[in-house]
Motif scaffolding. Sequence first.
Motif, PDB file in Angstrom:
ATOM      1  N   ARG A 199       0.833  -1.213   0.000  1.00  0.00           N
ATOM      2  CA  ARG A 199       0.000   0.000   0.000  1.00  0.00           C
ATOM      3  C   ARG A 199       0.863   1.258   0.000  1.00  0.00           C
ATOM      4  N   ILE A 200       1.959   1.229   0.733  1.00  0.00           N
ATOM      5  CA  ILE A 200       2.871   2.365   0.731  1.00  0.00           C
ATOM      6  C   ILE A 200       3.464   2.557  -0.663  1.00  0.00           C
ATOM      7  N   LEU A 201       3.833   1.445  -1.323  1.00  0.00           N
ATOM      8  CA  LEU A 201       4.382   1.520  -2.669  1.00  0.00           C
ATOM      9  C   LEU A 201       3.337   2.002  -3.679  1.00  0.00           C
ATOM     10  N   ALA A 202       2.063   1.842  -3.353  1.00  0.00           N
ATOM     11  CA  ALA A 202       1.006   2.371  -4.212  1.00  0.00           C
ATOM     12  C   ALA A 202       0.925   3.888  -4.118  1.00  0.00           C
ATOM     13  N   GLY A 203       1.622   4.465  -3.148  1.00  0.00           N
ATOM     14  CA  GLY A 203       1.677   5.921  -3.045  1.00  0.00           C
ATOM     15  C   GLY A 203       0.882   6.511  -1.913  1.00  0.00           C
ATOM     16  N   PHE A 204       0.451   5.671  -0.962  1.00  0.00           N
ATOM     17  CA  PHE A 204      -0.299   6.190   0.177  1.00  0.00           C
ATOM     18  C   PHE A 204       0.639   6.379   1.361  1.00  0.00           C
ATOM     19  N   PRO A 205       0.396   7.410   2.165  1.00  0.00           N
ATOM     20  CA  PRO A 205       1.339   7.728   3.244  1.00  0.00           C
ATOM     21  C   PRO A 205       1.404   6.637   4.298  1.00  0.00           C
ATOM     22  N   ASP A 206       2.585   6.506   4.882  1.00  0.00           N
ATOM     23  CA  ASP A 206       2.794   5.590   6.003  1.00  0.00           C
ATOM     24  C   ASP A 206       2.360   6.311   7.262  1.00  0.00           C
ATOM     25  N   GLU A 207       1.252   5.879   7.847  1.00  0.00           N
ATOM     26  CA  GLU A 207       0.658   6.576   8.985  1.00  0.00           C
ATOM     27  C   GLU A 207       1.268   6.174  10.316  1.00  0.00           C
ATOM     28  N   ARG A 208       2.198   5.233  10.340  1.00  0.00           N
ATOM     29  CA  ARG A 208       2.752   4.764  11.602  1.00  0.00           C
ATOM     30  C   ARG A 208       3.624   5.836  12.242  1.00  0.00           C
ATOM     31  N   ALA A 209       3.538   5.940  13.547  1.00  0.00           N
ATOM     32  CA  ALA A 209       4.301   6.949  14.273  1.00  0.00           C
ATOM     33  C   ALA A 209       5.799   6.737  14.065  1.00  0.00           C
ATOM     34  N   GLY A 210       6.480   7.779  13.636  1.00  0.00           N
ATOM     35  CA  GLY A 210       7.928   7.747  13.488  1.00  0.00           C
ATOM     36  C   GLY A 210       8.423   7.128  12.203  1.00  0.00           C
ATOM     37  N   ALA A 211       7.520   6.585  11.381  1.00  0.00           N
ATOM     38  CA  ALA A 211       7.968   5.888  10.171  1.00  0.00           C
ATOM     39  C   ALA A 211       8.586   6.846   9.161  1.00  0.00           C
ATOM     40  N   VAL A 212       7.968   8.002   8.994  1.00  0.00           N
ATOM     41  CA  VAL A 212       8.472   8.960   8.004  1.00  0.00           C
ATOM     42  C   VAL A 212       9.802   9.545   8.453  1.00  0.00           C
ATOM     43  N   GLU A 213       9.945   9.767   9.769  1.00  0.00           N
ATOM     44  CA  GLU A 213      11.179  10.380  10.282  1.00  0.00           C
ATOM     45  C   GLU A 213      12.360   9.415  10.252  1.00  0.00           C
ATOM     46  N   ALA A 214      12.067   8.109  10.264  1.00  0.00           N
ATOM     47  CA  ALA A 214      13.154   7.131  10.236  1.00  0.00           C
ATOM     48  C   ALA A 214      13.892   7.250   8.915  1.00  0.00           C
ATOM     49  N   GLY A 215      15.180   7.107   8.976  1.00  0.00           N
ATOM     50  CA  GLY A 215      15.961   7.278   7.757  1.00  0.00           C
ATOM     51  C   GLY A 215      17.137   6.341   7.696  1.00  0.00           C
ATOM     52  N   GLY A 216      17.893   6.487   6.663  1.00  0.00           N
ATOM     53  CA  GLY A 216      19.086   5.697   6.443  1.00  0.00           C
ATOM     54  C   GLY A 216      19.813   6.270   5.248  1.00  0.00           C
ATOM     55  N   SER A 217      21.044   5.909   5.099  1.00  0.00           N
ATOM     56  CA  SER A 217      21.806   6.470   3.995  1.00  0.00           C
ATOM     57  C   SER A 217      22.805   5.441   3.498  1.00  0.00           C
ATOM     58  N   ALA A 218      23.463   5.827   2.420  1.00  0.00           N
ATOM     59  CA  ALA A 218      24.546   4.993   1.922  1.00  0.00           C
ATOM     60  C   ALA A 218      25.681   4.977   2.940  1.00  0.00           C
ATOM     61  N   GLY A 219      26.515   3.947   2.862  1.00  0.00           N
ATOM     62  CA  GLY A 219      27.621   3.822   3.806  1.00  0.00           C
ATOM     63  C   GLY A 219      28.858   4.558   3.338  1.00  0.00           C
ATOM     64  N   PRO A 220      29.885   4.549   4.148  1.00  0.00           N
ATOM     65  CA  PRO A 220      31.123   5.277   3.833  1.00  0.00           C
ATOM     66  C   PRO A 220      31.737   4.888   2.507  1.00  0.00           C
ATOM     67  N   ALA A 221      31.688   3.611   2.152  1.00  0.00           N
ATOM     68  CA  ALA A 221      32.306   3.185   0.903  1.00  0.00           C
ATOM     69  C   ALA A 221      31.649   3.829  -0.303  1.00  0.00           C
ATOM     70  N   SER A 222      30.356   4.123  -0.208  1.00  0.00           N
ATOM     71  CA  SER A 222      29.668   4.804  -1.299  1.00  0.00           C
ATOM     72  C   SER A 222      29.864   6.316  -1.222  1.00  0.00           C
ATOM     73  N   LEU A 223      29.810   6.849  -0.017  1.00  0.00           N
ATOM     74  CA  LEU A 223      29.886   8.300   0.143  1.00  0.00           C
ATOM     75  C   LEU A 223      31.251   8.861  -0.203  1.00  0.00           C
ATOM     76  N   ILE A 224      32.311   8.059  -0.070  1.00  0.00           N
ATOM     77  CA  ILE A 224      33.627   8.567  -0.416  1.00  0.00           C
ATOM     78  C   ILE A 224      33.699   8.883  -1.914  1.00  0.00           C
TER      79      ILE A 224
END
Length: 286
Positions: A199-224
């Motif tokens: 459902r999220i992939l269909a384009g509807f917002p994730d209503e769970r608390a804290g889900a939108v604020e949670a994040g992640g990024s590429a690691g050092p090997a990519s960022l360099i």
Amino acid sequence: MTTSSSEQGVSLGMPQLPAPAYPDDVRTRLEADAKEIISRYPGSRSALLPLLHLVQSEEGHVTRTGMQFCADMLGLTTAEVTAVATFYTMYRRKPSGDYQVGVCTNTLCAVMGGDAIFESLQEHLEVGNNGTTDDGKITLEHIECNAACDFAPVVMVNWEFFDNQTPETAKQLVDDLRAGTEVSPTRGAPLCTFKETARILAGFPDERAGAVEAGGSAGPASLIGLRLAKGETEPARVVHPRGGGTEGEPPHDPSPTEHLSSHDAPQDTSASDPQHPAGPTAEEGE
């Protein structure tokens, strides 16, 4: 000796009956969602991919009923919808588990232990590729690339990252999922079921608390690489192949052609590499 068409699995009888319709209440709800999705696109046909995710969120896989619904909403033939639904591997064509466990078996993950993880999970869960456990909890799948090579080997559950896995940690992960124990991805949003993910992939917002604020990024090997592309420079750093350096040998300045990868002599899994601790790090060298 010839083999009959029935023995070959070929049906020459009556054509397949039309797909059954959704119950009225389900169709009314899905039509409202579908109209919202279609309104986002200048051409309605462009809405087919998210609509397939929408019907997948209803039943856990894309059924004939779901494809007929998409065709009706977009003015397409079922053949046109089927051609798309069978092309993309994210659309399941048969009942699937609550948790889609994908093991990357592409080059780097395989070298770092992805093949061993996939084989151990097949044996542990007693399923093959694209197989679902008897309790309906886990569907196991090998994936060509999770786009997270700097955290290899990587396992994804419903498209959330579980980095730097080993056969042991992967087996514990699926055991926890089957037992209903809460598990947390290495990075990104909290885990949810496959239907909720669809459902999220269909384009509807994730209503769970804290889900939108949670994040992640590429690691050092990519960022360099990104930093170098921006013209930023860092001191040269030499990483000897594992076990390949001579004891007492002083560091040296690398030549322009010297390979500085910590994967020069890969082990079975990243857990055996003390220089590659589990989990992302903020900056290279920290």
